[in-house]
Design a protein around this motif. Structure first.
Motif, PDB file in Angstrom:
ATOM      1  N   TYR A  80       7.768   0.917   8.652  1.00 52.24           N
ATOM      2  CA  TYR A  80       7.992  -0.290   9.446  1.00 52.24           C
ATOM      3  C   TYR A  80       9.206  -1.068   8.924  1.00 52.24           C
ATOM      4  N   GLY A  81       9.380  -1.103   7.616  1.00 53.82           N
ATOM      5  CA  GLY A  81      10.551  -1.763   7.052  1.00 53.82           C
ATOM      6  C   GLY A  81      11.839  -1.090   7.472  1.00 53.82           C
ATOM      7  N   LEU A  82      11.833   0.212   7.564  1.00 52.43           N
ATOM      8  CA  LEU A  82      13.008   0.951   8.026  1.00 52.43           C
ATOM      9  C   LEU A  82      13.247   0.702   9.511  1.00 52.43           C
ATOM     10  N   TYR A  83      12.183   0.655  10.287  1.00 49.43           N
ATOM     11  CA  TYR A  83      12.286   0.418  11.733  1.00 49.43           C
ATOM     12  C   TYR A  83      12.801  -1.003  12.031  1.00 49.43           C
ATOM     13  N   ALA A  84      12.255  -1.989  11.298  1.00 47.08           N
ATOM     14  CA  ALA A  84      12.595  -3.383  11.575  1.00 47.08           C
ATOM     15  C   ALA A  84      13.847  -3.844  10.843  1.00 47.08           C
ATOM     16  N   GLY A  85      14.343  -3.058   9.918  1.00 52.87           N
ATOM     17  CA  GLY A  85      15.513  -3.448   9.139  1.00 52.87           C
ATOM     18  C   GLY A  85      15.180  -4.424   8.026  1.00 52.87           C
ATOM     19  N   ASP A  86      13.911  -4.512   7.650  1.00 55.56           N
ATOM     20  CA  ASP A  86      13.464  -5.403   6.583  1.00 55.56           C
ATOM     21  C   ASP A  86      13.476  -4.612   5.273  1.00 55.56           C
ATOM     22  N   TYR A  87      14.502  -4.847   4.473  1.00 58.50           N
ATOM     23  CA  TYR A  87      14.668  -4.050   3.264  1.00 58.50           C
ATOM     24  C   TYR A  87      13.669  -4.416   2.175  1.00 58.50           C
ATOM     25  N   PHE A  88      13.177  -5.636   2.189  1.00 59.09           N
ATOM     26  CA  PHE A  88      12.145  -6.006   1.224  1.00 59.09           C
ATOM     27  C   PHE A  88      10.871  -5.202   1.478  1.00 59.09           C
ATOM     28  N   LEU A  89      10.460  -5.115   2.728  1.00 64.31           N
ATOM     29  CA  LEU A  89       9.272  -4.334   3.077  1.00 64.31           C
ATOM     30  C   LEU A  89       9.492  -2.846   2.811  1.00 64.31           C
ATOM     31  N   LEU A  90      10.691  -2.382   3.026  1.00 67.18           N
ATOM     32  CA  LEU A  90      11.022  -0.987   2.730  1.00 67.18           C
ATOM     33  C   LEU A  90      10.877  -0.700   1.239  1.00 67.18           C
ATOM     34  N   MET A  91      11.403  -1.601   0.407  1.00 73.87           N
ATOM     35  CA  MET A  91      11.295  -1.413  -1.051  1.00 73.87           C
ATOM     36  C   MET A  91       9.844  -1.500  -1.513  1.00 73.87           C
ATOM     37  N   LEU A  92       9.081  -2.407  -0.908  1.00 74.78           N
ATOM     38  CA  LEU A  92       7.669  -2.525  -1.259  1.00 74.78           C
ATOM     39  C   LEU A  92       6.900  -1.259  -0.877  1.00 74.78           C
ATOM     40  N   GLY A  93       7.233  -0.689   0.273  1.00 72.30           N
ATOM     41  CA  GLY A  93       6.599   0.556   0.695  1.00 72.30           C
ATOM     42  C   GLY A  93       6.944   1.714  -0.225  1.00 72.30           C
ATOM     43  N   VAL A  94       8.201   1.788  -0.634  1.00 69.22           N
ATOM     44  CA  VAL A  94       8.620   2.837  -1.577  1.00 69.22           C
ATOM     45  C   VAL A  94       7.913   2.652  -2.914  1.00 69.22           C
ATOM     46  N   LEU A  95       7.716   1.400  -3.333  1.00 65.16           N
ATOM     47  CA  LEU A  95       6.993   1.133  -4.578  1.00 65.16           C
ATOM     48  C   LEU A  95       5.557   1.633  -4.492  1.00 65.16           C
ATOM     49  N   PHE A  96       4.877   1.352  -3.368  1.00 67.14           N
ATOM     50  CA  PHE A  96       3.498   1.809  -3.212  1.00 67.14           C
ATOM     51  C   PHE A  96       3.402   3.330  -3.150  1.00 67.14           C
ATOM     52  N   VAL A  97       4.339   3.973  -2.503  1.00 66.63           N
ATOM     53  CA  VAL A  97       4.338   5.441  -2.466  1.00 66.63           C
ATOM     54  C   VAL A  97       4.548   5.990  -3.872  1.00 66.63           C
ATOM     55  N   GLY A  98       5.461   5.384  -4.618  1.00 66.48           N
ATOM     56  CA  GLY A  98       5.698   5.816  -5.999  1.00 66.48           C
ATOM     57  C   GLY A  98       4.483   5.620  -6.877  1.00 66.48           C
ATOM     58  N   LEU A  99       3.782   4.492  -6.711  1.00 63.09           N
ATOM     59  CA  LEU A  99       2.566   4.253  -7.492  1.00 63.09           C
ATOM     60  C   LEU A  99       1.493   5.290  -7.174  1.00 63.09           C
ATOM     61  N   ALA A 100       1.393   5.673  -5.916  1.00 67.59           N
ATOM     62  CA  ALA A 100       0.378   6.655  -5.533  1.00 67.59           C
ATOM     63  C   ALA A 100       0.716   8.044  -6.062  1.00 67.59           C
ATOM     64  N   VAL A 101       1.972   8.445  -5.921  1.00 71.54           N
ATOM     65  CA  VAL A 101       2.355   9.805  -6.319  1.00 71.54           C
ATOM     66  C   VAL A 101       2.347   9.954  -7.841  1.00 71.54           C
TER      67      VAL A 101
END
Length: 78
Positions: free
Chosen positions: A25-46
């Protein structure tokens, strides 16, 4: 790489789904903060990091402290 996806519990799945959803959604909406937060959560999970739902809990094994000094209680027989 195969060890990264073994023994996944519900907290890791929640972090992964939240991260992928937030990053997409961050990539779709252009919200880079949400994009970074999503990448952080994916990294924490993996990488299995973070303290969510016992991710960094203390070991459950117990050690006998003062095992030699403390004796079990025994009742006296009359």
């Amino acid at each position: 790489m195969g060890n990264l996806f073994n023994n996944w519990d519900i907290s890791k799945w929640i972090r992964l789904i939240t991260g992928v959803g937030g990053a997409s959604y961050g990539l779709y909406a252009g919200d880079y903060f949400l994009l970074m937060l999503g990448v952080l959560f994916v990294g924490l999970a993996v990488l299995n990091k973070g303290c969510c739902c016992g991710g960094c809990s203390a070991p459950t094994e117990t050690k006998a402290i003062y095992k030699d000094f403390v004796k079990p209680y025994q009742t006296k027989k009359n």
